[in-house]
Design an enzyme around this catalytic site. Structure first.
Site, PDB file in Angstrom:
ATOM      1  N   ASP A  31     -14.956 -34.258 -13.077  1.00  0.00           N
ATOM      2  CA  ASP A  31     -13.765 -34.200 -12.240  1.00  0.00           C
ATOM      3  C   ASP A  31     -13.333 -35.609 -11.831  1.00  0.00           C
ATOM      4  OD1 ASP A  31     -11.727 -33.036 -10.803  1.00  0.00           O
ATOM      5  OD2 ASP A  31     -12.956 -32.543  -9.068  1.00  0.00           O
ATOM      6  N   TRP A  36      -8.367 -41.057 -11.032  1.00  0.00           N
ATOM      7  CA  TRP A  36      -8.706 -42.370 -11.597  1.00  0.00           C
ATOM      8  C   TRP A  36      -7.450 -43.030 -12.168  1.00  0.00           C
ATOM      9  CZ3 TRP A  36      -8.353 -44.786 -16.316  1.00  0.00           C
ATOM     10  CH2 TRP A  36      -9.178 -45.897 -16.537  1.00  0.00           C
ATOM     11  N   HIS A  48      -7.781 -39.062 -18.871  1.00  0.00           N
ATOM     12  CA  HIS A  48      -8.531 -38.205 -19.790  1.00  0.00           C
ATOM     13  C   HIS A  48      -9.174 -39.020 -20.904  1.00  0.00           C
ATOM     14  CE1 HIS A  48      -7.177 -34.755 -17.672  1.00  0.00           C
ATOM     15  NE2 HIS A  48      -5.916 -34.817 -18.080  1.00  0.00           N
ATOM     16  N   SER A  76     -11.411 -25.465 -18.382  1.00  0.00           N
ATOM     17  CA  SER A  76     -11.643 -24.156 -17.769  1.00  0.00           C
ATOM     18  C   SER A  76     -10.532 -23.187 -18.156  1.00  0.00           C
ATOM     19  CB  SER A  76     -11.707 -24.281 -16.245  1.00  0.00           C
ATOM     20  OG  SER A  76     -10.408 -24.436 -15.706  1.00  0.00           O
ATOM     21  N   GLU A  78      -8.756 -21.755 -16.172  1.00  0.00           N
ATOM     22  CA  GLU A  78      -7.669 -22.001 -15.227  1.00  0.00           C
ATOM     23  C   GLU A  78      -6.832 -23.228 -15.594  1.00  0.00           C
ATOM     24  OE1 GLU A  78     -10.898 -21.413 -14.114  1.00  0.00           O
ATOM     25  OE2 GLU A  78     -10.411 -19.290 -13.782  1.00  0.00           O
ATOM     26  N   ARG A  82      -1.992 -25.980 -16.015  1.00  0.00           N
ATOM     27  CA  ARG A  82      -1.463 -27.348 -15.982  1.00  0.00           C
ATOM     28  C   ARG A  82      -0.200 -27.427 -16.828  1.00  0.00           C
ATOM     29  NH1 ARG A  82      -6.817 -31.302 -16.190  1.00  0.00           N
ATOM     30  NH2 ARG A  82      -7.907 -30.330 -14.421  1.00  0.00           N
ATOM     31  N   LEU A 142     -30.771 -33.556 -28.911  1.00  0.00           N
ATOM     32  CA  LEU A 142     -30.050 -33.097 -27.723  1.00  0.00           C
ATOM     33  C   LEU A 142     -29.058 -32.035 -28.158  1.00  0.00           C
ATOM     34  CD1 LEU A 142     -29.122 -33.562 -24.651  1.00  0.00           C
ATOM     35  CD2 LEU A 142     -27.363 -35.064 -25.626  1.00  0.00           C
ATOM     36  N   ARG A 199     -21.486 -32.494  -9.965  1.00  0.00           N
ATOM     37  CA  ARG A 199     -20.024 -32.558  -9.927  1.00  0.00           C
ATOM     38  C   ARG A 199     -19.604 -33.939  -9.446  1.00  0.00           C
ATOM     39  NH1 ARG A 199     -15.388 -28.275  -8.600  1.00  0.00           N
ATOM     40  NH2 ARG A 199     -13.636 -29.688  -8.912  1.00  0.00           N
ATOM     41  N   LEU A 206     -18.075 -25.166  -7.096  1.00  0.00           N
ATOM     42  CA  LEU A 206     -18.483 -24.903  -8.472  1.00  0.00           C
ATOM     43  C   LEU A 206     -17.318 -24.582  -9.395  1.00  0.00           C
ATOM     44  CD1 LEU A 206     -21.776 -22.867  -7.975  1.00  0.00           C
ATOM     45  CD2 LEU A 206     -21.455 -25.324  -8.233  1.00  0.00           C
ATOM     46  N   GLU A 218     -30.578 -27.146  -9.086  1.00  0.00           N
ATOM     47  CA  GLU A 218     -30.358 -28.162  -8.061  1.00  0.00           C
ATOM     48  C   GLU A 218     -28.926 -28.675  -8.207  1.00  0.00           C
ATOM     49  OE1 GLU A 218     -32.519 -29.044  -5.620  1.00  0.00           O
ATOM     50  OE2 GLU A 218     -33.737 -27.399  -6.406  1.00  0.00           O
TER      51      GLU A 218
END
Length: 251
Positions: A31, A36, A48, A76, A78, A82, A142, A199, A206, A218
Site C-alpha cells: 500500500d 508516494w 505503481h 484486489s 475492489e 478505480r 521461493l 501492511r 486487512l 503475526e
C-alpha cells in the site's frame, strides 16, 4: 524508513519450542503507491512503477532470508472501482514486468503461483501469466504468490457454496464439515500456513486479504510507503516476527 508499529507486551522468547525465527510464509499488503507519487508531484502510474521495483527487492530479500512463500496483494477484487485509466496502467505494468522479470524468476529459482480470479484481466494477459506459472513450476527456492482479482470474502463464500452443494448432493454429512474441509477449498490450500502479514503505508486493516489464513498470523504495520520498502524494511519485519511470542490460542 519508519519502524513497524509493534503491539506491546511481546517477549523475545519463542512460545513454541523449535519455532523458526524466520517465517515460512509471509504475505504483504502493498500500500502507498499513490501517496508516494503524489508527494513527488508525479502521476499515480509512476508510483505503481516504483512499487514494482519494490516487489523485485522484496522477492530477493525473502529468498535470501530463507522464506518459503511470499504472497503479495497485487490487485484486489475492489480495485476495479478505480479509474479505467489506472486499471489499464496496472494491467500494462503487469504485462511489462512479467516479461522483464521472468528471467529473474528462473535465475533465482522462484516459482510463480496465482490466487484469485486472474482470468478477469483478459485472455492475453491471463495466457501470459499462465505461461509464466507453467515455466516456473519446478523452481523450489521461493514460491511467489501473486493475488490478482482476489477477495477473501469471495474466497470464503466460494468454499461455503462448494460444501453446501456437496452436502445437498449427499456427498458429505454437514456435521462432518470442519476447519480442514474449509481449508481444502481455499486458494492457499497447497501452501504452508501464513506466519506473518505485513501492511505498508501506515494503514491498519486487512482490506479483505487472507482473512481466514491470518487467524493466527503475526501482524506488522509499517508507515513506510510500498515504493520505499527495501531490504532493510523487510529485515525489520522479520526481526519483529522473531521477537513475537506466538500462542496460537493456547493461553
Amino acid at each position: 524508513m519508519s519502524d513497524p508499529i509493534v503491539r506491546p507486551g511481546r517477549s523475545a522468547e519463542r512460545e513454541v519450542e523449535g519455532q523458526k525465527a524466520t517465517p515460512r510464509h509471509v504475505a504483504i499488503i502493498m500500500d502507498g503507491n499513490g501517496r508516494w507519487a503524489a508527494r513527488r508531484g508525479l502521476p499515480r502510474v509512476a508510483g505503481h512503477r516504483a512499487g514494482a521495483e519494490a516487489v523485485r527487492r522484496t522477492m530477493q530479500a525473502a529468498a535470501d532470508a530463507g522464506v518459503e512463500v511470499l504472497t503479495l496483494y497485487a490487485f484486489s477484487s475492489e480495485n476495479w472501482r478505480r479509474s479505467e485509466d489506472e486499471v489499464s496502467d496496472l494491467k500494462g505494468l503487469m504485462r511489462f514486468y512479467l516479461e522483464r522479470e521472468l528471467g529473474t524468476l528462473q535465475k533465482e529459482k522462484v516459482r510463480l503461483k496465482l490466487i484469485g480470479e486472474p482470468a478477469a484481466f483478459g485472455n492475453d494477459l491471463y495466457d501470459r501469466l499462465s505461461q509464466a506459472v507453467e515455466e516456473t513450476k519446478d523452481n523450489d527456492r521461493l514460491t511467489l504468490v501473486v493475488a490478482l482479482n482476489y477477495g477473501s470474502q469471495a474466497e470464503l463464500v466460494g468454499a461455503a457454496r462448494a460444501l453446501a452443494e456437496r452436502a445437498k448432493a449427499g456427498e458429505i454429512d454437514p456435521a462432518t464439515i470442519d476447519i480442514a474441509a474449509v481449508e481444502s477449498l481455499l486458494h492457499t490450500r497447497d501452501l504452508p500456513p501464513l506466519d506473518l502479514l505485513v501492511r505498508t503505508s501506515g494503514e491498519v486493516r486487512l482490506s479483505n486479504f487472507l482473512l481466514w489464513q491470518a487467524a493466527y498470523a503475526e501482524l506488522v504495520f509499517t508507515d513506510t510507503l510500498w515504493p520505499d520498502f527495501d531490504e532493510a524494511a523487510f529485515a525489520a519485519t522479520l526481526a519483529e516476527f522473531a521477537r513475537r511470542q506466538r500462542r496460537f490460542g493456547g493461553r
